[in-house]
Design a protein around this motif. Structure first.
Motif, PDB file in Angstrom:
ATOM      1  N   ASP A  13       0.844  -1.188   0.000  1.00  0.00           N
ATOM      2  CA  ASP A  13       0.000   0.000   0.000  1.00  0.00           C
ATOM      3  C   ASP A  13       0.888   1.249   0.000  1.00  0.00           C
ATOM      4  OD1 ASP A  13       0.843   0.532   2.624  1.00  0.00           O
ATOM      5  OD2 ASP A  13      -1.043  -0.120   3.547  1.00  0.00           O
ATOM      6  N   PRO A  14       0.307   2.440  -0.081  1.00  0.00           N
ATOM      7  CA  PRO A  14       1.125   3.664  -0.144  1.00  0.00           C
ATOM      8  C   PRO A  14       2.068   3.852   1.044  1.00  0.00           C
ATOM      9  CG  PRO A  14      -1.105   4.155  -0.834  1.00  0.00           C
ATOM     10  CD  PRO A  14      -1.114   2.740  -0.299  1.00  0.00           C
ATOM     11  N   LYS A  56      -0.172  -6.396 -20.026  1.00  0.00           N
ATOM     12  CA  LYS A  56      -0.778  -5.375 -19.174  1.00  0.00           C
ATOM     13  C   LYS A  56      -0.984  -6.036 -17.820  1.00  0.00           C
ATOM     14  CE  LYS A  56      -5.289  -4.165 -18.752  1.00  0.00           C
ATOM     15  NZ  LYS A  56      -6.599  -3.617 -19.121  1.00  0.00           N
ATOM     16  N   THR A  58      -2.763  -5.669 -14.010  1.00  0.00           N
ATOM     17  CA  THR A  58      -3.795  -4.974 -13.247  1.00  0.00           C
ATOM     18  C   THR A  58      -3.760  -5.474 -11.808  1.00  0.00           C
ATOM     19  OG1 THR A  58      -5.183  -4.793 -15.210  1.00  0.00           O
ATOM     20  CG2 THR A  58      -6.270  -4.481 -13.094  1.00  0.00           C
ATOM     21  N   ALA A  60      -5.608  -5.198  -8.039  1.00  0.00           N
ATOM     22  CA  ALA A  60      -6.843  -4.800  -7.365  1.00  0.00           C
ATOM     23  C   ALA A  60      -6.875  -5.406  -5.973  1.00  0.00           C
ATOM     24  CB  ALA A  60      -8.055  -5.261  -8.162  1.00  0.00           C
ATOM     25  N   GLN A  65      -7.760   1.442  -4.743  1.00  0.00           N
ATOM     26  CA  GLN A  65      -8.039   1.756  -6.134  1.00  0.00           C
ATOM     27  C   GLN A  65      -7.305   0.751  -7.022  1.00  0.00           C
ATOM     28  OE1 GLN A  65      -6.874   5.740  -7.148  1.00  0.00           O
ATOM     29  NE2 GLN A  65      -7.478   5.550  -9.269  1.00  0.00           N
ATOM     30  N   THR A  66      -7.978   0.303  -8.101  1.00  0.00           N
ATOM     31  CA  THR A  66      -7.349  -0.592  -9.067  1.00  0.00           C
ATOM     32  C   THR A  66      -6.302   0.171  -9.840  1.00  0.00           C
ATOM     33  OG1 THR A  66      -9.363  -1.917  -9.248  1.00  0.00           O
ATOM     34  CG2 THR A  66      -7.797  -2.079 -11.074  1.00  0.00           C
ATOM     35  N   VAL A  67      -5.140  -0.474 -10.056  1.00  0.00           N
ATOM     36  CA  VAL A  67      -4.037   0.154 -10.760  1.00  0.00           C
ATOM     37  C   VAL A  67      -3.653  -0.700 -11.965  1.00  0.00           C
ATOM     38  CG1 VAL A  67      -1.627   0.895 -10.577  1.00  0.00           C
ATOM     39  CG2 VAL A  67      -3.156   1.154  -8.618  1.00  0.00           C
ATOM     40  N   ASP A  68      -3.532  -0.052 -13.130  1.00  0.00           N
ATOM     41  CA  ASP A  68      -3.126  -0.729 -14.372  1.00  0.00           C
ATOM     42  C   ASP A  68      -1.730  -0.250 -14.781  1.00  0.00           C
ATOM     43  OD1 ASP A  68      -5.445  -2.246 -14.982  1.00  0.00           O
ATOM     44  OD2 ASP A  68      -6.432  -0.450 -15.726  1.00  0.00           O
ATOM     45  N   TYR A  69      -0.916  -1.213 -15.210  1.00  0.00           N
ATOM     46  CA  TYR A  69       0.360  -0.920 -15.851  1.00  0.00           C
ATOM     47  C   TYR A  69       0.246  -1.475 -17.253  1.00  0.00           C
ATOM     48  CZ  TYR A  69       2.161   0.268 -11.262  1.00  0.00           C
ATOM     49  OH  TYR A  69       2.372   0.868 -10.037  1.00  0.00           O
TER      50      TYR A  69
END
Length: 72
Positions: A13-14, A56, A58, A60, A65-69
């Protein structure tokens, strides 16, 4: 069958705490095939025997929040 690779890491997490039970999905761009794993208690995930290519990823997790690379 051709060369294969792997993709692995740890979801945090952050604040840097590991995220257990997060869903990690990778999609091979050329074929649109997907694979999904769930992170372990220590936030780790691993995909093995992946055909070489661009993916790609993803990430979750419940409460996040879901994060995509898009270009892994």
């Amino acid at each position: 069958a051709g060369p294969n690779g792997s993709f692995s890491g740890t979801v945090t997490d952050p604040q840097g705490a590991v995220v257990a039970g997060a869903t990690v999905t990778i999609t091979q761009i050329a074929t649109n095939q997907t694979r999904t794993v769930t992170t372990t208690d220590d936030g780790r995930y691993v995909f093995t025997n992946l055909p070489v290519g661009t993916y790609k990823a993803t990430f979750a997790g419940r409460g996040f929040q879901t994060v995509d690379y898009p270009d892994v």
